[in-house]
Scaffold this motif. Sequence first.
Motif, short mmCIF file in Angstrom:
data_model
loop_
_atom_site.label_atom_id
_atom_site.label_comp_id
_atom_site.label_asym_id
_atom_site.label_seq_id
_atom_site.Cartn_x
_atom_site.Cartn_y
_atom_site.Cartn_z
N CYS A 97 32.88 -29.34 -58.31
CA CYS A 97 32.62 -28.72 -56.68
C CYS A 97 33.21 -26.93 -56.59
O CYS A 97 33.81 -26.53 -57.23
CB CYS A 97 33.95 -29.52 -55.96
SG CYS A 97 32.81 -31.11 -55.98
N PRO A 99 34.81 -23.35 -55.11
CA PRO A 99 36.38 -23.65 -54.67
C PRO A 99 36.30 -23.56 -53.07
O PRO A 99 35.46 -23.19 -52.49
CB PRO A 99 36.18 -21.88 -54.63
CG PRO A 99 35.31 -21.23 -56.03
CD PRO A 99 34.17 -22.32 -55.60
N GLY A 100 37.02 -24.55 -52.62
CA GLY A 100 37.63 -24.56 -50.99
C GLY A 100 36.27 -25.98 -50.70
O GLY A 100 37.17 -26.25 -49.16
N ALA A 101 36.47 -27.03 -51.99
CA ALA A 101 35.42 -27.85 -50.83
C ALA A 101 36.23 -29.29 -50.72
O ALA A 101 37.08 -28.74 -51.25
CB ALA A 101 34.60 -27.99 -52.21
N VAL A 102 36.62 -29.46 -49.68
CA VAL A 102 36.83 -30.61 -49.76
C VAL A 102 37.24 -31.38 -50.72
O VAL A 102 36.22 -32.39 -50.54
CB VAL A 102 36.46 -31.01 -47.91
CG1 VAL A 102 37.42 -32.14 -47.15
CG2 VAL A 102 36.46 -29.92 -46.66
#
Length: 479
Positions: A97, A99-102
Amino acid sequence: MGFSVGLAGTRCIGILCPPRPRPFQSLLLLLWTLLHCVLGSSAQGPGEWTPWGSWSRCSSSCGRGVSVRSRRCIRLPGEEPCWESGHEYRVCQLPDCPPGAVPFRDLQCALYNGHPVLGTQKTYQWIPFHGAPNQCDLNCLAEGHAFYHSFGRVLDGTPCSPGAQGLCVAGRCLSAGCDGVLGSGALEDRCGRCGGANDSCLFVQRVFRDAGAFAGYWNVTLIPEGARHIRVAHRSRNHLALMGVDGRYVLNGNWEVSPPGTYEAAGTRVVYARAAAPQETLHAAGPTSQDLLLQILLQEPNPGIQFEFWLPRERYGPFQVQTQARGWPVRQPQPREVEARAPIAPPPLMPTLAPDPCPPCPDTRGRAHRLLHYCGSDFVFQARVVGRHRQAQETRYEVHIQLIYKNRWPLRTREYVWAPARCPCPPLAPQQEYLMAIRRLVSPDGTQDRLLLPHAGYARPWSPAEDSRIRLAARRCPV
């Protein structure tokens, strides 16, 4: 040769024609068929599964998720339900995923943001809560408040906890076997084959006993490319040394003692430990990507160095040729100034703890004992003891299961095995591998579900010979 006409108008040749059924035989066949259909309610045994369907799409759009396939149970009237499950789950790995994906669990909690819950019109903002008992429930903490709420099960494919390898499926945390199927319990054998039987490689186990004529580095053995499950151990103030094919030492080289720890060598991780007694050990899972040379730095007479590893069958012949050609043990050229150097100071030793006073265990050797426990057990597996904890009047072992011979219920890679005494018989030593016959013990109220090693039960140190004996016992259990 003439032709005759068979049933349904098909032609057959001479003696190959089946005999024509007589009218009386045809009537009996018809009656038997009708009775079988009418009395189908007396059918015995389970139904039959249809073939597996195709795998579904991955539950996640990035990272790890699960895919499922299903099958149906076809049952005649009176037949029992089909054994095993109608669903099978496997891990699907997609690109990482961004970076920063929930995270997946955060998204599920966020679905309830701004919606009334708990029978009131008050709304909350929800974030995952990982302190609840069941990690596969959707437990969400109300931000700014000291309570959490469970919204039922998480969706399939949700990680059991942050950073964990297990995934939640139908409310259970499951780990993938080596076949990628969740909960299958499939393990690699010693040869690296998923679900194999250790028959594609050979076990090399020897003891190096050369006493050595002078202090310095002595060759012990060549560890060939492709070696797996490497173990080396000795009890002395000498030091094990490891050298790569480029002539550079991985540890304990150039008269310098390396600290205990994990070292990268030949494509694998080598765990080097030094303990009281004194004792040194090397462990590596392998497979090695190139040859390694095992040496001993002698400072006192060598009491014996035990080493073992598993080697692919096709590499065993070249290994023997190399060993004989080099004439192990071979003395290493020593610098002239070596004799003038003082021996390396041994590492400080910790005081040896006296063992607990436990009475001797009863003798449980013999084929009859092995057969009794194999046939009467719920699980038989090979496992390494990674931890031991004594509490009250029982002992709990944490084991890493490596090969399953028998299981009536699914097993995880790591399990707890309980022994009903502070001095269990047989005792299990940490960091050793055993073949164990285990029973499942469920309390009457269902609050405890344990794996039990009975007193004077079956737990033998694993060896190729014991592996063969337990496989023979499996064929002699009464059906």
